[in-house]
Motif scaffolding. Sequence first.
Motif, PDB file in Angstrom:
ATOM      1  N   ILE A  90       0.795  -1.231   0.000  1.00 35.51           N
ATOM      2  CA  ILE A  90       0.000   0.000   0.000  1.00 35.51           C
ATOM      3  C   ILE A  90       0.829   1.284   0.000  1.00 35.51           C
ATOM      4  N   GLY A  91       2.132   1.207   0.113  1.00 36.88           N
ATOM      5  CA  GLY A  91       2.947   2.408   0.135  1.00 36.88           C
ATOM      6  C   GLY A  91       3.072   2.989   1.539  1.00 36.88           C
ATOM      7  N   GLN A  92       4.035   3.869   1.696  1.00 42.56           N
ATOM      8  CA  GLN A  92       4.324   4.429   3.025  1.00 42.56           C
ATOM      9  C   GLN A  92       3.239   5.392   3.500  1.00 42.56           C
ATOM     10  N   ARG A  93       2.713   6.204   2.603  1.00 44.93           N
ATOM     11  CA  ARG A  93       1.747   7.226   3.017  1.00 44.93           C
ATOM     12  C   ARG A  93       0.474   6.584   3.578  1.00 44.93           C
ATOM     13  N   ASN A 135       7.909   4.149   8.381  1.00 44.78           N
ATOM     14  CA  ASN A 135       7.521   4.763   7.112  1.00 44.78           C
ATOM     15  C   ASN A 135       7.484   6.286   7.139  1.00 44.78           C
ATOM     16  N   ILE A 136       7.149   6.881   8.276  1.00 44.40           N
ATOM     17  CA  ILE A 136       7.007   8.332   8.299  1.00 44.40           C
ATOM     18  C   ILE A 136       8.362   9.030   8.142  1.00 44.40           C
ATOM     19  N   GLY A 204      -3.628  17.406   6.092  1.00 48.98           N
ATOM     20  CA  GLY A 204      -2.441  17.810   5.341  1.00 48.98           C
ATOM     21  C   GLY A 204      -2.087  16.930   4.165  1.00 48.98           C
ATOM     22  N   GLN A 205      -2.971  16.013   3.775  1.00 50.76           N
ATOM     23  CA  GLN A 205      -2.663  15.071   2.699  1.00 50.76           C
ATOM     24  C   GLN A 205      -2.265  15.755   1.393  1.00 50.76           C
ATOM     25  N   LYS A 206      -2.868  16.904   1.103  1.00 50.34           N
ATOM     26  CA  LYS A 206      -2.571  17.564  -0.168  1.00 50.34           C
ATOM     27  C   LYS A 206      -1.113  18.013  -0.260  1.00 50.34           C
ATOM     28  N   VAL A 211       4.607  11.940  -2.025  1.00 50.18           N
ATOM     29  CA  VAL A 211       5.639  11.116  -1.369  1.00 50.18           C
ATOM     30  C   VAL A 211       4.989   9.900  -0.708  1.00 50.18           C
ATOM     31  N   GLY A 212       5.780   8.849  -0.546  1.00 51.96           N
ATOM     32  CA  GLY A 212       5.310   7.670   0.174  1.00 51.96           C
ATOM     33  C   GLY A 212       4.323   6.812  -0.578  1.00 51.96           C
ATOM     34  N   ASN A 213       4.236   6.970  -1.900  1.00 51.90           N
ATOM     35  CA  ASN A 213       3.315   6.145  -2.683  1.00 51.90           C
ATOM     36  C   ASN A 213       3.971   4.814  -3.054  1.00 51.90           C
TER      37      ASN A 213
END
Length: 520
Positions: A90-93, A135-136, A204-206, A211-213
């Motif tokens: 699923i990716g890091q984000r 991941n963060i 803050g997702q926008k 990143v993190g995909n």
Amino acid sequence: MSTLSQPFQDQKKLFGHPIGLFILFLTEMWERFSYYGMRAILVLYLVEETASDNPGLGWANDSAIALYGWYTMFVYVASIPGGIIADKLIGQRKSVFVGGLLLVAGHSVLAIEQMWAFYTGLVLIVMGVGMLKPNISTMVGGLYPKNEQNKRDMGFYIFYMGINLGAAAAALIVGYVGEEHGWHYGFGLAGIGMALGQLIYMVGQKHIKHVGNLVEDTRPQAERKNLLGQIFKNSNSIIGFAITFVGGVAIWVFGGSWSYGALVMALAFAVGIGIVVYNDGNKVEKDRILVTYLSFLIIIIFWGAFEQAGGLMNVYAAQKTDLMLGSFEVKASWFQSVNAIFILIFATLVGSFWVWWKNRKKESSSLFKMAIGVIIMGWGFFFMSIASQEVGYDAAGLVTAKSGMQWLVLAYLFHTLGELCASPVALSFITKLAPERWMAFMMGAYFAATGLGNKVAGLLGESASEYGEFAIFTGIAVFCTIFGILVILILKPLKRLTHGAEDLAGTTDEEAEGFELADN
């Protein structure tokens, strides 16, 4: 004309840094607030008498510290599956998002005064930290292009300030609420903190959507290695796996401990995978991987001693330390904030010292700093040895005289100075030596080694009931000193195995010390 790719060009800035950095800063600050707040009162809650004004569970000290050891170990070991899920699924984000939800649920459940809720909350927190923590930090690095190393390092400095601000505030605020108004109110307050962090992350997702995909592996299926399957295709990995697994079985059957036996059997897979990774390298890579594995031993020993803070030393503060300043009572849990406060005070000073030291052409390799860190941290326990000699007991073994708070403060000071020498460069050292294709595994293994160190801390804390605190504190101090000196004595052959990796690394040691604080 700018050479930056479009995502970097489109980032909005605040104080010269991407706004996404401050979203991650605040998310991690509240996550650490929740984790360290809960950590500050966990053991105190476990050992508090059931009949007191603020009833706990009434556990024996050794049982409480044992649970603390298991819990903190699994928190860090969970980083391995957390990293794998991020890398492969699923990716890091999205992993950070899921981890935040699990943490909010876990801390909230702990506010319920039921044993099922207590254990459920711990499991959810372990899963949440495992998804979020590995991941963060990687996402922070993804905010900066590779040609802006200095800016990136400063970004990490700001990010890790959030970690220590959250940790410092947590013990003071959550600790006070837990000890003064009720343990479950403290657990609930930690949950509120995590909920704030999760809300900030969602809003803050926008600013971090680039990143993190998930990065898809475009290689043919035949070229993708199944690490577990590879264990049983090489003789040395089979032997390493088998010896460790049989050792776990022996501990279970002959040692009478199914829990530790199962732990060692599970570690057999880690040993096997570690050998598979080693086999995959060329001559230089194999030497560097070997040194990396040896550095994990330093990490386990360091955190095995350091993490007495949340267990044995936390109980000691509550039960055997004079906490009165005149008519004012200092809360035992407040001592959990001392380390973070000292980090905020001394991080730049320690970093500046190492820059000055290197400029004088003195030994300044990462292994040397890690060894010095272990020694300095170990010396902190000599102050606890002095403290334990001040405690008086009656014939029934009840405490009649307590030690002064200054010994705890001095111990935490030396622990912090040792941490600032060892912990920041350990992570940097691993990234310099690990092959790029195995970086995720090595980072997960680093956190797993940290988790094993936490378990060692629990084992040492448990043994205090049998051997006495003076013997444990002094033993840790002496062992850490001897171990650190031994590492220094074999430094030259160890450095040869790195094949100049630190000299070739893109960032200098000065940047690493100045801008990467300990991430725990």
